[in-house]
Scaffold this active site. Structure first.
Site, PDB file in Angstrom:
ATOM      1  N   GLU A   1      45.755  43.460 113.695  1.00 22.41           N
ATOM      2  CA  GLU A   1      45.515  43.680 115.095  1.00 22.41           C
ATOM      3  C   GLU A   1      46.500  42.445 115.730  1.00 22.41           C
ATOM      4  O   GLU A   1      46.694  42.791 117.052  1.00 22.41           O
ATOM      5  CB  GLU A   1      43.992  43.350 115.293  1.00 22.41           C
ATOM      6  CG  GLU A   1      43.776  43.937 116.790  1.00 22.41           C
ATOM      7  CD  GLU A   1      41.890  44.042 117.112  1.00 22.41           C
ATOM      8  OE1 GLU A   1      41.747  45.227 116.868  1.00 22.41           O
ATOM      9  OE2 GLU A   1      41.411  43.016 117.615  1.00 22.41           O
TER      10      GLU A   1
ATOM     11  N   HIS B   1      40.959  46.803  87.302  1.00 19.23           N
ATOM     12  CA  HIS B   1      40.756  48.137  86.863  1.00 19.23           C
ATOM     13  C   HIS B   1      40.904  49.293  87.799  1.00 19.23           C
ATOM     14  O   HIS B   1      40.399  50.242  87.568  1.00 19.23           O
ATOM     15  CB  HIS B   1      39.523  48.054  86.176  1.00 19.23           C
ATOM     16  CG  HIS B   1      39.031  47.156  85.137  1.00 19.23           C
ATOM     17  ND1 HIS B   1      39.506  47.501  83.824  1.00 19.23           N
ATOM     18  CD2 HIS B   1      38.702  45.761  85.081  1.00 19.23           C
ATOM     19  CE1 HIS B   1      39.276  46.276  83.059  1.00 19.23           C
ATOM     20  NE2 HIS B   1      38.860  45.478  83.884  1.00 19.23           N
TER      21      HIS B   1
ATOM     22  N   LYS C   1      40.796  54.450 123.102  1.00 19.73           N
ATOM     23  CA  LYS C   1      39.375  54.458 123.909  1.00 19.73           C
ATOM     24  C   LYS C   1      39.334  55.286 125.111  1.00 19.73           C
ATOM     25  O   LYS C   1      38.609  56.041 125.376  1.00 19.73           O
ATOM     26  CB  LYS C   1      39.087  52.964 124.192  1.00 19.73           C
ATOM     27  CG  LYS C   1      38.818  52.031 123.145  1.00 19.73           C
ATOM     28  CD  LYS C   1      38.545  50.432 123.736  1.00 19.73           C
ATOM     29  CE  LYS C   1      38.233  49.522 122.942  1.00 19.73           C
ATOM     30  NZ  LYS C   1      37.959  48.286 123.546  1.00 19.73           N
TER      31      LYS C   1
END
EC number: 5.3.1.9
Length: 542
Positions: free
Chosen positions: A354, A385, A505
């Site tokens: 960000e 793994h 937004k």
């Protein structure tokens, strides 16, 4: 006029230097310099950085430091510490460093010393935390508060979650802590499952107190509480706010006496050591919280004063830039060999991406180079793994930061030695690999040797500390904060705005209104988005 980054002498010198070094192998670099593992190290604030397993020479380091100097890193550090408005697009100071400054320091914003205000809030937080921890603060029905739920998103969630998990060893264990961030109702339902509202306190964290997801969850929390308490005034004992917007806090129904403020010069992703860290302070206590702040501050001071070639945040920032911009690496793996740091990579994702996920320079032109790497990772040894195979034998160069501690907080047989043996083994294997001749010498059939050989030459940093303490955590977070700052300065971008968050937004608000129109006649998007909305509206009714 700012000189374009790629036109700077040090950048051009690094481009030429890369051509001479790109074929060098770490095996040879270590063979040529038996003391390389001692020389390419630095230490500060209890953190030991071994950067010897990087594809660099003394000349590389010299040129990277020269680049930092040419790009005005020293001047920009001083500007930040002075309180200058270095967040250019929002015309704000960037002073998360003031959040951890001692009482006797003086830091000015627009001529006003902000340090007394910071400590006034810290003192209020400490008083409130002590009341919760001791049981003096009780809910509306007189029951002791036993459940703390932090509601926030982005920096109002990732920091508190990471810090709680990292310092869980130091937490008060008769309190439970849960975190709600996602607007998905499942997050709220699962976080509150099995809890008694009369024993629950919500901390609503929102800088503006208008964040859609946070306010949606806050209103749901209030309804959840009212179903049990059935008294709006009584609910006030179960809500506190962390915000800069007292008017909106009061409108929601929280007593502003129970609001803990922070300031416009604190960015969300840099706010875990502000009042946003209230849940952290309740969990670990004011003394441990202040120890964490001391770790932050000590690293800030090291960043401010240390020569660049001995400066941990600068070194890490320059090394990341070296691989990003010259080797074409696109990601950075952060691999903590400490289970308590399981949320640390997610925290660094926001901090890094960000901040530096930008393509426009401070003077408004488009960059012609890569900026932020993609940050990812998991705790060791779990990652070994799953994705380490790709790091060892894949086709991409993935620089890695390994983080380990010499002492465990939970001694259990030889577990810690096994853990750290894996850390050291991985950095060695990534650096030096295993040649086909070495594989053949083990009697492996010729046809299988290519599959079982490892090129090596994979770069790593190793950060070692004595043990994970609040002070160490503060230093570690500040290390990465200032490393991000270093890179953003050289890339000539604004690391402290986030306009990319805003567009989504706005569109989500518009689409939210359209979802109420079941006929979909008002849709004015592209054909794909229109079809998706129509399909959603049709199927949600079934």
């Amino acid at each position: 006029m700012i000189t374009p980054l790629t036109q700077r002498p040090a950048w051009k010198a690094l481009e030429a230097h890369y051509q001479t070094i790109k074929g060098m192998h770490l095996r040879q670099l270590f063979a040529d310099d038996p003391k390389r593992g001692e020389r390419f190290t630095a230490e500060a604030v209890g953190l030991y950085l071994d950067y010897s397993k990087n594809r660099i020479t003394d000349e590389t380091l010299h040129l990277l430091v020269q680049l930092a100097e040419e790009c005005g890193l020293r001047e920009r550090i001083e500007a930040m510490f002075r309180g200058d408005a270095i967040n250019v697009t929002e015309q704000r100071a960037v002073l998360h460093i003031a959040l951890r400054a001692p009482r006797n320091e003086k830091i000015l914003v627009d001529g006003n010393d902000v340090v007394p205000g910071v400590h006034a809030v810290l003192d209020r937080m400490a008083d409130f935390s002590d009341k919760i921890r001791s049981g003096d603060w009780q809910g509306h029905t007189g029951k002791r508060i036993r459940n703390i739920i932090n509601i926030g998103i982005g920096g109002s969630d990732l920091g508190p979650v990471m810090a709680y998990e990292a310092l869980r060893h130091y937490s008060l264990h008769n309190l439970s802590f849960r975190f709600i961030s996602n607007v998905d109702g499942t997050d709220f339902v699962e976080a509150t499952r099995g809890l008694d509202p009369e024993e629950t306190l919500f901390i609503i964290c929102s800088k503006t107190f208008t964040t859609t997801e946070t306010l949606a969850n806050a209103h749901t929390a209030r309804r959840w509480m009212l179903r049990q308490i059935k008294d709006l005034e009584g609910v006030r004992k179960h809500f506190v706010a962390v915000s800069t917007n007292a008017e909106e806090v009061a409108r929601f129904g929280i007593d502003t006496a129970n609001m803990f403020e922070f300031w416009d010069w604190v960015g969300g992703r840099y706010s875990m050591d502000s009042a946003i860290g209230l849940s952290t302070m309740i969990a670990v206590g004011p003394e441990n919280f202040r120890e964490m702040l001391a770790g932050f501050h000590a690293m800030d001071q090291h960043f401010y004063s240390a020569p660049f070639d001995r400066n941990l945040p600068v070194l890490m920032g320059l090394l990341s830039l070296w691989y990003n911009n010259f080797f074409g690496a696109q990601t950075l793996a952060v691999l903590p060999y400490e289970q308590y740091l399981k949320r640390f990579p997610a925290y660094l994702q926001q901090l890094t991406m960000e901040s530096n996920g930008k393509h426009i320079t401070l003077n408004g032109s488009q960059v012609d180079y890569q900026t932020s790497p993609i940050v990812w990772g998991e705790p060791g040894t779990n990652g070994q793994h799953s994705f380490y195979q790709l790091i060892h034998q894949g086709t991409r160069l993935i620089p890695c930061d390994f983080i380990g501690f010499c002492q465990t907080l939970n001694p259990l047989g030889d577990h810690h030695d096994l853990l750290m043996a894996n850390l050291f083994a991985q950095t060695e294997a990534l650096a030096f690999g295993k040649t086909e001749d070495e594989v053949k010498a083990e009697g492996v059939p010729d046809w299988l040797c290519p599959h079982r050989s490892f090129e090596g030459n994979r770069p790593t940093n190793t950060i070692l500390a004595e043990r994970l303490t609040p002070h160490t955590l503060g230093a570690l977070v500040a290390l990465y904060e200032q490393s991000v700052f270093t890179q953003g300065t050289i890339w000539q971008i604004d690391s402290f705005d986030q306009w990319g968050v805003e567009l989504g937004k706005v569109l989500a608000h518009r689409i939210g209104q359209e979802l109420e129109d079941e006929n979909g006649k008002s849709l004015k998007h592209d054909s794909s988005t229109n079809a998706l909305i129509q399909r959603y509206n049709r199927l949600k009714q079934k």
